[in-house]
Design a protein around this motif. Structure first.
Motif, PDB file in Angstrom:
ATOM      1  N   SER A 149       0.526  -1.360   0.087  1.00 18.32           N
ATOM      2  CA  SER A 149       0.050  -0.005   0.058  1.00 18.32           C
ATOM      3  C   SER A 149       0.741   1.200   0.007  1.00 18.32           C
ATOM      4  O   SER A 149       1.884   1.310  -0.701  1.00 18.32           O
ATOM      5  CB  SER A 149      -0.998   0.064   1.278  1.00 18.32           C
ATOM      6  OG  SER A 149      -2.012   0.806   1.020  1.00 18.32           O
ATOM      7  N   TYR A 169       2.241  -6.483  -5.132  1.00 17.13           N
ATOM      8  CA  TYR A 169       1.912  -5.086  -4.677  1.00 17.13           C
ATOM      9  C   TYR A 169       0.364  -4.813  -4.799  1.00 17.13           C
ATOM     10  O   TYR A 169      -0.238  -5.053  -5.724  1.00 17.13           O
ATOM     11  CB  TYR A 169       2.299  -4.487  -5.874  1.00 17.13           C
ATOM     12  CG  TYR A 169       2.748  -2.866  -5.935  1.00 17.13           C
ATOM     13  CD1 TYR A 169       2.614  -2.188  -4.576  1.00 17.13           C
ATOM     14  CD2 TYR A 169       3.140  -2.084  -6.950  1.00 17.13           C
ATOM     15  CE1 TYR A 169       2.876  -0.832  -4.668  1.00 17.13           C
ATOM     16  CE2 TYR A 169       3.275  -0.819  -7.140  1.00 17.13           C
ATOM     17  CZ  TYR A 169       3.153  -0.146  -5.785  1.00 17.13           C
ATOM     18  OH  TYR A 169       3.483   1.174  -5.766  1.00 17.13           O
ATOM     19  N   SER A 170       0.044  -4.354  -3.470  1.00 20.76           N
ATOM     20  CA  SER A 170      -1.405  -4.395  -3.375  1.00 20.76           C
ATOM     21  C   SER A 170      -1.926  -3.029  -2.488  1.00 20.76           C
ATOM     22  O   SER A 170      -1.047  -2.481  -1.463  1.00 20.76           O
ATOM     23  CB  SER A 170      -1.768  -5.584  -2.673  1.00 20.76           C
ATOM     24  OG  SER A 170      -3.220  -5.311  -2.487  1.00 20.76           O
ATOM     25  N   VAL A 171      -3.098  -2.795  -2.590  1.00 29.05           N
ATOM     26  CA  VAL A 171      -3.668  -1.491  -1.868  1.00 29.05           C
ATOM     27  C   VAL A 171      -3.830  -1.994  -0.517  1.00 29.05           C
ATOM     28  O   VAL A 171      -3.869  -1.178   0.338  1.00 29.05           O
ATOM     29  CB  VAL A 171      -4.752  -0.905  -2.777  1.00 29.05           C
ATOM     30  CG1 VAL A 171      -6.164  -2.142  -2.580  1.00 29.05           C
ATOM     31  CG2 VAL A 171      -5.464   0.370  -2.000  1.00 29.05           C
ATOM     32  N   ILE A 172      -4.129  -3.079  -0.124  1.00 34.05           N
ATOM     33  CA  ILE A 172      -4.270  -3.691   1.109  1.00 34.05           C
ATOM     34  C   ILE A 172      -3.959  -5.346   1.179  1.00 34.05           C
ATOM     35  O   ILE A 172      -3.757  -5.956   0.067  1.00 34.05           O
ATOM     36  CB  ILE A 172      -5.932  -3.518   1.760  1.00 34.05           C
ATOM     37  CG1 ILE A 172      -6.246  -4.042   3.152  1.00 34.05           C
ATOM     38  CG2 ILE A 172      -6.779  -4.435   0.736  1.00 34.05           C
ATOM     39  CD1 ILE A 172      -7.531  -3.565   3.542  1.00 34.05           C
TER      40      ILE A 172
END
Lengths: 260, 287
Positions: A149, A169-172
């Motif tokens: 994030s 690779y992630s927002v959450i």
């Protein structure tokens, strides 16, 4: 591998960390620089100068630590505002000397704690995003594990972003997503699938430029070829004038997710 | 204006059955309890008082339309990109239904952007709407805010952004995270061109919005007692396994820590913004 298996691989405690990459790629040429000149030196961020073949570069990595003692010392790779401010200080220094900047990202996220909030975690990340967008020197980010994030993005407003094949690779986190949306953190595997967080997903979505084969410790040939790739990218971007460089960086993000 | 379009339409007393029980007809919507001082307030009084408790000054959350109406001079707001709405771009399970439900509040998206006059001064205004998926930032939110900043830059206009967000919209995955970078870039260009940006933090301002354009204002104001955080209080409690101090992460707390310029009550908000605009040399004909 399923998306969740990739998440597990990205978190694997035995995989190489930023300091491993630095020592494999830069060896003795690396000299570490400390501190944000504001409050403290955040050990979750390791940064300094090094020679990339014959070019001096600034290297900034988020470091998780390689054993229990180091992990505690490095706060498990969760940076405080000081870490992001140290990174920005050294990026500004790199700009002054027109030195390319290499960022290595491996974090589950910026640290969620009392001190971090008191000292402006949100403000520190926000400032990095804004300042990196107009940093007048080439910046390249490689995700070598977890890209969690805003804490990862704070080192990834770059000309190009690359991912190792087993990085995410992630927002959450998938666990966080499942527990908020479905009140059930055991549905993390489904969330991982839905979030589209693998290197291939992100490449397909146009968020990253390149997927890098996973290097192993001691695989010097692999590190040499990674170095060559980095060098060529820096050379290409060093040849641009400031306006071209910054316009390209702006457009790189400007085009992401333009609705139909 | 149908102020209660987003409320549940009927309570038990309003039903036919209720009437037959011969109880006095008192629609629930007539009264609202202040969560801070527990006073029962006449809803109309509370609304006339800009959604602020008439007794203890508690600021209720305000939807986007009401806030635009409060800040823009009458009939001057021209909305940008009203038809730009979110889609389920990643095919995320359950997101279509969530969007459908959110649209029943009457809002089309988590932000309303446009230009207006404030006491006659031409200003770009973006208002995030906490009633639409808690104001979360998706691709369309980021795009609308970016376009508003680009418009303000092209026209050398000041911009006021009222923030409210639970964070990035996770149903849009990494694309929502990228909106943090995209908006920051547009803010930077607006700033580098010498234009004024004022942020108004409202309840709640958290996550990816705090960590991008909310903290980028030349001047940052906040409404009393609103939550201002990067990590939300629950996440922090789970991480450190301690209860947090009572006023942690309020507007007053971040003021004391040095991260905002001033806490401003809603009834002074427009006059404060106008004062700041004038101090930066912007002027206009008052209608």
């Amino acid at each position: 591998m399923t998306a969740y298996e990739k998440v597990m691989a990205a978190r694997d405690a035995n995989k190489l960390t930023s300091v491993d990459y630095i020592s494999h790629m830069f060896g003795d040429s690396f000299i570490e620089l400390h501190g944000d000149r504001r409050y403290a030196d955040d050990k979750a961020v390791v940064a300094g100068l090094a020679m990339l073949f014959d070019t001096p570069v600034t290297v900034i990595g988020i470091e998780k630590g390689r054993n229990t003692k180091e992990r505690v010392e490095r706060n498990f790779g969760q940076a405080h505002p000081e870490g992001y401010r140290k990174a920005l200080r050294l990026m500004k220094q790199a700009e002054k000397f027109r030195r390319p900047v290499l960022c290595l990202v491996d974090t589950s996220g910026a640290y969620p704690g009392i001190g971090a909030e008191e000292r402006g975690q949100g403000q520190a990340i926000a400032e990095n995003l804004m300042e990196m967008m107009t940093l007048k020197t080439p910046v390249l980010t490689v995700l070598i594990g977890e890209g969690g994030s805003g804490g990862a993005l704070a080192l990834a407003v770059s000309d190009e972003v690359w991912m190792l094949e087993n990085s995410v690779y992630s927002v959450i986190s998938p666990e966080g997503c499942a527990s908020i949306l479905w009140k059930d953190s055991s549905k993390a595997a489904e969330a991982a699938e839905a979030l589209k967080l693998t290197a291939q997903d992100l490449f397909d979505l146009g968020v990253i430029e390149r997927i890098i084969r996973q290097p192993k410790a001691g695989d010097q040939a692999m590190f040499e070829s990674l170095k060559m790739l980095i060098k060529r990218t820096f050379e290409k971007n060093l040849a641009l004038d400031d306006e071209e460089l910054l316009n390209a960086r702006y457009e790189r993000f400007r085009k992401i997710g333009i609705p139909d | 204006m149908d102020l209660f379009a987003f409320r549940k339409p009927k309570n038990e007393l309003e039903s036919d059955e209720g009437e037959s029980k011969n109880v006095p007809f008192v629609p629930e919507e007539m009264w609202i309890k202040c969560p801070k001082c527990n006073t029962m307030l006449l809803t109309t009084d509370m609304e006339e008082n800009l959604h602020v408790c008439t007794k203890c000054n508690h600021h209720f959350r305000m939807n986007g339309r009401d806030r635009v109406e409060m800040l823009a001079d009458k009939d001057t707001f021209i909305e940008f990109d009203a038809d730009l709405v979110s889609h389920n771009i990643l095919d995320f399970p359950g997101y279509d239904q969530k969007l459908e439900k959110a649209r029943k509040t009457g809002a089309k998206e988590s932000v309303i952007c446009g230009e207006c006059k404030m006491n006659g001064i031409d200003t770009v205004l973006c208002v995030m709407d906490p009633t639409f998926m808690m104001g979360s930032m998706g691709v369309v939110t980021g795009e609308k805010i970016t376009r508003a900043f680009e418009y303000a830059t092209e026209n050398s206009m000041p911009i006021v952004v009222c923030t409210a967000a639970g964070g990035a919209r996770m149903q849009e995955g990494i694309l929502s995270l990228m909106q943090m970078a995209k908006t920051s870039g547009a803010v930077k260009r607006h700033s580098d061109a010498g234009n004024l940006y004022i942020t108004v933090l409202t309840d709640p301002t958290t996550g990816g919005v705090t960590a991008s354009f909310a903290m980028d204002g030349d001047i940052i104001l906040a409404e009393p007692d609103c939550l201002v955080a990067f990590a939300g209080p629950r996440v922090i409690e789970q991480t450190i396994r301690q209860k947090l101090p009572k006023d942690f992460q309020t507007a007053e707390f971040v003021l004391q820590k040095g991260f905002i310029d001033s806490v401003v009550s809603r009834n002074n908000l427009k006059s404060t913004l106008v004062k700041l605009l004038k101090l930066h040399g912007y002027s206009g004909e008052e209608a």
